[in-house]
Design a protein around this motif. Structure first.
Motif, PDB file in Angstrom:
ATOM      1  N   SER A   1       0.828  -1.210   0.000  1.00 31.88           N
ATOM      2  CA  SER A   1       0.000   0.000   0.000  1.00 31.88           C
ATOM      3  C   SER A   1       0.864   1.262   0.000  1.00 31.88           C
ATOM      4  O   SER A   1       2.096   1.208   0.050  1.00 31.88           O
ATOM      5  CB  SER A   1      -0.904   0.011   1.236  1.00 31.88           C
ATOM      6  N   MET A   2       0.196   2.429  -0.029  1.00 37.67           N
ATOM      7  CA  MET A   2       0.890   3.708   0.059  1.00 37.67           C
ATOM      8  C   MET A   2       1.618   3.858   1.395  1.00 37.67           C
ATOM      9  O   MET A   2       2.534   4.678   1.516  1.00 37.67           O
ATOM     10  CB  MET A   2      -0.101   4.865  -0.114  1.00 37.67           C
ATOM     11  N   MET A   3       1.222   3.084   2.395  1.00 36.10           N
ATOM     12  CA  MET A   3       1.922   3.122   3.677  1.00 36.10           C
ATOM     13  C   MET A   3       3.385   2.750   3.493  1.00 36.10           C
ATOM     14  O   MET A   3       4.274   3.348   4.106  1.00 36.10           O
ATOM     15  CB  MET A   3       1.262   2.164   4.668  1.00 36.10           C
ATOM     16  N   VAL A   4       3.615   1.769   2.642  1.00 39.26           N
ATOM     17  CA  VAL A   4       4.990   1.338   2.380  1.00 39.26           C
ATOM     18  C   VAL A   4       5.780   2.483   1.740  1.00 39.26           C
ATOM     19  O   VAL A   4       6.927   2.757   2.127  1.00 39.26           O
ATOM     20  CB  VAL A   4       5.006   0.091   1.481  1.00 39.26           C
ATOM     21  N   GLN A   5       5.163   3.172   0.789  1.00 36.96           N
ATOM     22  CA  GLN A   5       5.840   4.299   0.139  1.00 36.96           C
ATOM     23  C   GLN A   5       6.166   5.399   1.138  1.00 36.96           C
ATOM     24  O   GLN A   5       7.248   6.004   1.100  1.00 36.96           O
ATOM     25  CB  GLN A   5       4.962   4.848  -0.990  1.00 36.96           C
ATOM     26  N   GLY A   6       5.218   5.668   2.047  1.00 40.97           N
ATOM     27  CA  GLY A   6       5.454   6.691   3.062  1.00 40.97           C
ATOM     28  C   GLY A   6       6.593   6.317   3.987  1.00 40.97           C
ATOM     29  O   GLY A   6       7.438   7.154   4.321  1.00 40.97           O
ATOM     30  N   ALA A   7       6.627   5.051   4.401  1.00 44.68           N
ATOM     31  CA  ALA A   7       7.699   4.578   5.281  1.00 44.68           C
ATOM     32  C   ALA A   7       9.047   4.642   4.577  1.00 44.68           C
ATOM     33  O   ALA A   7      10.056   5.066   5.173  1.00 44.68           O
ATOM     34  CB  ALA A   7       7.402   3.150   5.723  1.00 44.68           C
ATOM     35  N   GLN A   8       9.078   4.253   3.316  1.00 44.34           N
ATOM     36  CA  GLN A   8      10.324   4.286   2.554  1.00 44.34           C
ATOM     37  C   GLN A   8      10.824   5.714   2.351  1.00 44.34           C
ATOM     38  O   GLN A   8      12.025   5.976   2.432  1.00 44.34           O
ATOM     39  CB  GLN A   8      10.114   3.605   1.199  1.00 44.34           C
ATOM     40  N   ALA A   9       9.897   6.645   2.105  1.00 41.21           N
ATOM     41  CA  ALA A   9      10.282   8.041   1.878  1.00 41.21           C
ATOM     42  C   ALA A   9      10.935   8.647   3.118  1.00 41.21           C
ATOM     43  O   ALA A   9      11.876   9.453   3.014  1.00 41.21           O
ATOM     44  CB  ALA A   9       9.055   8.857   1.481  1.00 41.21           C
ATOM     45  N   VAL A  10      10.467   8.245   4.286  1.00 36.77           N
ATOM     46  CA  VAL A  10      10.999   8.779   5.542  1.00 36.77           C
ATOM     47  C   VAL A  10      12.235   8.014   5.993  1.00 36.77           C
ATOM     48  O   VAL A  10      13.087   8.541   6.712  1.00 36.77           O
ATOM     49  CB  VAL A  10       9.900   8.748   6.633  1.00 36.77           C
ATOM     50  N   GLY A  11      12.355   6.763   5.557  1.00 37.95           N
ATOM     51  CA  GLY A  11      13.485   5.935   5.955  1.00 37.95           C
ATOM     52  C   GLY A  11      13.285   5.261   7.291  1.00 37.95           C
ATOM     53  O   GLY A  11      14.253   4.983   8.007  1.00 37.95           O
ATOM     54  N   VAL A  12      12.030   4.979   7.653  1.00 37.25           N
ATOM     55  CA  VAL A  12      11.743   4.282   8.895  1.00 37.25           C
ATOM     56  C   VAL A  12      11.711   2.774   8.638  1.00 37.25           C
ATOM     57  O   VAL A  12      11.386   2.333   7.521  1.00 37.25           O
ATOM     58  CB  VAL A  12      10.389   4.761   9.489  1.00 37.25           C
ATOM     59  N   ASN A  13      12.075   1.986   9.623  1.00 36.12           N
ATOM     60  CA  ASN A  13      11.937   0.536   9.499  1.00 36.12           C
ATOM     61  C   ASN A  13      10.457   0.192   9.310  1.00 36.12           C
ATOM     62  O   ASN A  13       9.590   0.820   9.931  1.00 36.12           O
ATOM     63  CB  ASN A  13      12.439  -0.168  10.765  1.00 36.12           C
ATOM     64  N   TYR A  14      10.186  -0.807   8.507  1.00 39.76           N
ATOM     65  CA  TYR A  14       8.785  -1.196   8.341  1.00 39.76           C
ATOM     66  C   TYR A  14       8.676  -2.683   8.034  1.00 39.76           C
ATOM     67  O   TYR A  14       9.628  -3.320   7.573  1.00 39.76           O
ATOM     68  CB  TYR A  14       8.108  -0.382   7.230  1.00 39.76           C
ATOM     69  N   VAL A  15       7.495  -3.220   8.333  1.00 38.80           N
ATOM     70  CA  VAL A  15       7.123  -4.564   7.905  1.00 38.80           C
ATOM     71  C   VAL A  15       5.742  -4.469   7.265  1.00 38.80           C
ATOM     72  O   VAL A  15       4.979  -3.541   7.541  1.00 38.80           O
ATOM     73  CB  VAL A  15       7.094  -5.575   9.077  1.00 38.80           C
ATOM     74  N   GLU A  16       5.453  -5.437   6.406  1.00 40.98           N
ATOM     75  CA  GLU A  16       4.143  -5.464   5.758  1.00 40.98           C
ATOM     76  C   GLU A  16       3.275  -6.545   6.404  1.00 40.98           C
ATOM     77  O   GLU A  16       3.777  -7.593   6.812  1.00 40.98           O
ATOM     78  CB  GLU A  16       4.309  -5.718   4.260  1.00 40.98           C
ATOM     79  N   GLU A  17       1.968  -6.263   6.487  1.00 40.72           N
ATOM     80  CA  GLU A  17       1.066  -7.207   7.125  1.00 40.72           C
ATOM     81  C   GLU A  17      -0.102  -7.564   6.223  1.00 40.72           C
ATOM     82  O   GLU A  17      -0.517  -6.801   5.348  1.00 40.72           O
ATOM     83  CB  GLU A  17       0.536  -6.659   8.454  1.00 40.72           C
ATOM     84  N   ALA A  18      -0.632  -8.767   6.471  1.00 41.50           N
ATOM     85  CA  ALA A  18      -1.866  -9.220   5.843  1.00 41.50           C
ATOM     86  C   ALA A  18      -2.851  -9.554   6.957  1.00 41.50           C
ATOM     87  O   ALA A  18      -2.459  -9.775   8.102  1.00 41.50           O
ATOM     88  CB  ALA A  18      -1.610 -10.444   4.962  1.00 41.50           C
ATOM     89  N   PHE A  19      -4.126  -9.607   6.607  1.00 42.51           N
ATOM     90  CA  PHE A  19      -5.174  -9.859   7.594  1.00 42.51           C
ATOM     91  C   PHE A  19      -5.714 -11.267   7.443  1.00 42.51           C
ATOM     92  O   PHE A  19      -6.079 -11.688   6.345  1.00 42.51           O
ATOM     93  CB  PHE A  19      -6.291  -8.837   7.431  1.00 42.51           C
ATOM     94  N   ALA A  20      -5.767 -11.976   8.579  1.00 45.91           N
ATOM     95  CA  ALA A  20      -6.158 -13.385   8.554  1.00 45.91           C
ATOM     96  C   ALA A  20      -7.610 -13.580   8.155  1.00 45.91           C
ATOM     97  O   ALA A  20      -7.926 -14.424   7.309  1.00 45.91           O
ATOM     98  CB  ALA A  20      -5.912 -14.022   9.929  1.00 45.91           C
TER      99      ALA A  20
END
Length: 253
Positions: free
Chosen positions: A147-166
């Protein structure tokens, strides 16, 4: 192969109890703790952190818009500066409570409408990411897969993980089917366990209208406040272990 199971917790308020926190805790590895803006209060937050310590769980902040009445599920016309400040405030509160128990935070996962907005708007996501990084650059931001969340995290340079919903159905564009629509929440524990295993092993899930959607999560969100929630979480964990998948916090390498 390994995976983290995360669950929203600490959402009781005053004398009102919500969710099945302590019965679910033995089967998850990370929790997202409400910080008082959409649910909980200082006393309940302290109780939740003490329980998390008992079960050796990784802890994350679960910040939201200031919306106790709407449980944080109503979108607000907040500026990016306001979002930044609200998230800093909530992370700071939870971090202080964790410190009293000798614990540290692993991650931050936005809640409700704030999460939904960040999924679709990288600038909202970046405001959240800036707040996280400014508090502690070692924290992870939990983002919806692709999602765009990943792009936002990458732009800032923060650590991130991606999640899926069970237990949530997906649309063909990789977003969650709104809760108000039929089939949005899957309630059969074995069906959900099969689905989670397929996501982890195959990197994809079938959308509600039959399309394959690519998902490569490092963490799976399970819900602790739905009917039969604990049985579902048990079924997921049992299935993963049976198939040789290690279930542990994503920060543990």
């Amino acid at each position: 192969m390994n995976i983290d199971l995360n669950c929203d917790m600490g959402e009781s308020f005053g004398i009102y109890t919500l969710g099945h926190d302590e019965t679910a805790m033995p089967y998850v590895t990370s929790i997202n703790v409400a910080c008082g803006f959409h649910a909980s209060d200082p006393n309940n937050i302290v109780k939740t952190i003490k329980k998390a310590k008992k079960y050796n769980l990784a802890i994350g902040a679960h910040p939201s818009f200031p919306d106790l009445v709407g449980f944080g599920r109503r979108a607000m016309a907040a500026s990016h500066e306001e979002i930044y400040a609200d998230v800093v405030y909530q992370i700071g509160a939870l971090m202080g409570i964790c410190k009293t128990e000798g614990l540290t935070l692993q991650h931050v996962k936005p809640h409700g409408a704030l999460y939904n907005m960040a999924e679709k708007d990288s600038k909202v996501a970046a405001a959240i990411a800036k707040a996280i990084k400014s508090i502690d650059p070692n924290l992870y931001m939990v983002c919806s897969c692709g999602s765009m969340m990943v792009q936002g995290a990458q732009a800032v340079g923060v650590n991130y993980v991606e999640e899926a919903f069970a237990d949530r159905a997906y649309t063909k564009d990789g977003t969650l089917v709104p809760r108000r629509e039929p089939g949005a929440v899957i309630q059969d524990p074995q069906a959900v366990a099969d689905r989670v295993l397929a996501i982890i092993k195959n990197g994809k899930v079938q959308s509600i209208d039959g399309f394959d959607v690519a998902l490569k999560p490092q963490t799976i969100c399970v819900h602790g406040d739905t009917p039969g929630a604990v049985d579902m979480i048990k079924a997921i964990r049992t299935r993963l272990v049976q198939d040789g998948i290690a279930v542990r916090p994503f920060s543990v390498k």
